[in-house]
Design an enzyme around this catalytic site. Structure first.
Site, short mmCIF file in Angstrom:
data_model
loop_
_atom_site.label_atom_id
_atom_site.label_comp_id
_atom_site.label_asym_id
_atom_site.label_seq_id
_atom_site.Cartn_x
_atom_site.Cartn_y
_atom_site.Cartn_z
N GLY A 72 1.04 -1.16 -0.70
CA GLY A 72 0.07 0.07 0.12
C GLY A 72 1.20 1.33 0.02
N THR A 73 1.72 1.37 0.80
CA THR A 73 2.58 2.39 0.73
C THR A 73 3.37 2.66 -0.63
OG1 THR A 73 3.60 2.34 3.04
CG2 THR A 73 4.93 3.38 2.03
N GLN A 183 -7.44 0.44 3.97
CA GLN A 183 -8.42 -0.52 4.67
C GLN A 183 -10.19 -0.37 4.06
OE1 GLN A 183 -7.78 -0.99 7.51
NE2 GLN A 183 -6.08 -0.47 7.98
N SER A 203 -3.58 -2.82 -0.40
CA SER A 203 -2.75 -4.11 0.26
C SER A 203 -3.19 -5.18 0.81
CB SER A 203 -2.04 -3.59 1.62
OG SER A 203 -1.08 -3.76 1.98
N SER A 204 -2.42 -6.01 -0.15
CA SER A 204 -2.45 -8.11 0.12
C SER A 204 -3.08 -8.43 1.46
CB SER A 204 -2.00 -8.89 -0.48
OG SER A 204 -1.82 -10.40 -0.39
N HIS A 205 -1.47 -7.67 2.67
CA HIS A 205 -1.94 -8.50 4.25
C HIS A 205 -3.13 -7.62 4.71
CE1 HIS A 205 0.29 -4.45 5.90
NE2 HIS A 205 -0.12 -4.83 5.44
N THR A 239 11.64 -7.01 -10.26
CA THR A 239 11.67 -7.57 -10.42
C THR A 239 10.28 -8.32 -10.06
OG1 THR A 239 13.66 -9.02 -10.90
CG2 THR A 239 11.72 -10.80 -10.34
N CYS A 328 1.85 2.39 11.62
CA CYS A 328 3.63 2.65 11.28
C CYS A 328 3.75 4.26 11.61
CB CYS A 328 3.10 3.23 9.92
SG CYS A 328 2.37 1.33 8.63
#
Length: 381
Positions: A72-73, A183, A203-205, A239, A328
């Site tokens: 996300g960042t 979120q 964001s995946s997590h 990559t 964060c």
């Protein structure tokens, strides 16, 4: 580790093991570099392209608008940094309640000669469309407003803001509108293809996927500031994380725009019982009457005589995980979001965040409430 009593989903979510194992097996089989032109590389490229298409279908957008990033960042930073490629410096509008990924990066833009203007929030933590429109100037090139606040859970009127930006710029150059959806994705219904939304970060997590993979949705490609090997059509060189892309796409397929109404009912009951505890203040207090304005997956509350870090440690000692705000910003012990909302200094010091996810159970929330009430009773008899 105790997943049942984990209430810090806004920081990271427990991963869905079936998705991770399935994705790992697939990418162990097709392990090549997707940018290589030999057969091994081409097979990996096919897997990556399939993940992109799967993610795009879940998001309701075109595959060519989906760019895989490291999280996300980075997905927030790419649109911000792209302004540095412009020949003339201008203005960027950033809401006063953004995640550090936006807030801190925008501060760095100031050192490069850009004007960064904060968009004030009201006492509910909402950015009003007319406030945004009123701050747009002829040199405004980018506007950043998150869809769901990571500390209070307030849902921003992003579609109304998009409309207000378009209307304010009729007959003139329109600034890009970027939305942090970290979120929001998998928690509230989203329409990324809405006219007026130019880019979005995911964001995946946060939705049971692995760390280290995100998505930047861009309706139209920007000129990237950071350059490299040209992967992801030059928008994000490096990559590609094929495993992450596959797993994230499957998480989106499982959770995107599929939040359960029962989750909202459970959270509303939790908030009502929480507010009934002596010395407890829900932040903002208006949430009790304006439930529809907030995500059911993030709740902020403060407890009289109990600093936030004390409540966190007391719950942690009993096997319950919560936070005092954005992970964060945890080491800085500052609450800029609450400051921007003009929340009283003592409430800011005592505020904690409870955040939930699709695997949170009714019993776990009942257990949490019981332990919070016990701790609160020790300080507020």
């Amino acid at each position: 580790m105790d997943k049942e009593h984990y209430f810090d989903w806004a920081a990271t979510s427990p991963a869905d093991e079936d998705i991770l194992r399935e994705s790992l097996e697939e990418t162990l089989q097709f392990w090549g570099n997707p940018s290589s032109t030999h057969e091994v590389g081409k097979k990996a490229r096919e897997v990556l392209d399939a993940a992109r298409s799967r993610a795009a279908k879940a998001l309701g957008v075109k595959p060519e608008t989906v760019y895989f990033t490291s999280g996300g960042t980075e997905s927030d930073q790419i649109p911000l940094l792209s302004v540095l490629t412009k020949p003339m410096k201008g203005t960027v509008l950033v809401s006063s309640i953004e995640h550090p990924a936006i807030r801190e990066q925008s501060e760095a833009l100031k050192n490069c000669g850009w004007k960064v203007v904060q968009i004030p929030a009201d006492s509910d933590g909402i950015i009003q469309p007319e406030t945004v429109a009123g701050l747009i100037t002829s040199d405004t090139v980018l506007i950043c407003i998150m869809a769901v606040n990571n500390e209070t859970g307030v849902i921003q009127p992003i579609y109304e803001i998009a409309d207000a930006i378009t209307k304010a710029c009729e007959g003139k150059r329109r600034p890009k509108f970027h939305v942090d959806c970290v979120q929001a994705a998998g928690k509230i219904n989203l329409n990324l293809s809405y006219k007026g939304i130019d880019s979005a970060a995911l964001s995946s997590h946060k939705i049971c996927g692995p760390r280290g993979i995100g998505i930047l949705y861009m309706k139209d490609a920007c000129e990237p500031f950071l350059r490299g090997g040209g992967q992801e059509k030059g928008i994000r060189s490096g990559t590609e994380n094929v495993f992450g892309a596959v797993a994230f796409s499957k998480c989106l397929e499982r959770y995107y725009n599929k939040a359960k109404a029962s989750d909202a009912d459970r959270t509303n009951t939790f908030i009502e019982k929480l507010a009934a505890l002596p010395g407890c203040t829900v932040v903002p207090p208006s949430r009790l009457e304006k439930k529809e304005l907030f995500s059911p997956y993030v709740v902020q509350a403060a407890f009289k005589n109990i600093p936030g870090n004390v409540m966190l440690r007391a719950l942690d000692s009993k096997g319950f995980s919560i936070s005092t705000g954005s992970a964060c910003s945890a080491k800085k012990n500052k609450r800029p979001v609450l400051e921007a909302m003009h929340v009283d200094a003592k409430l800011r010091e005592n505020a904690v965040r409870f955040s939930f996810g699709p695997h949170t159970t009714d019993k776990a929330v009942e257990d949490l409430l019981a332990v919070v009430a016990e701790i609160n009773g020790q300080f507020n008899r």
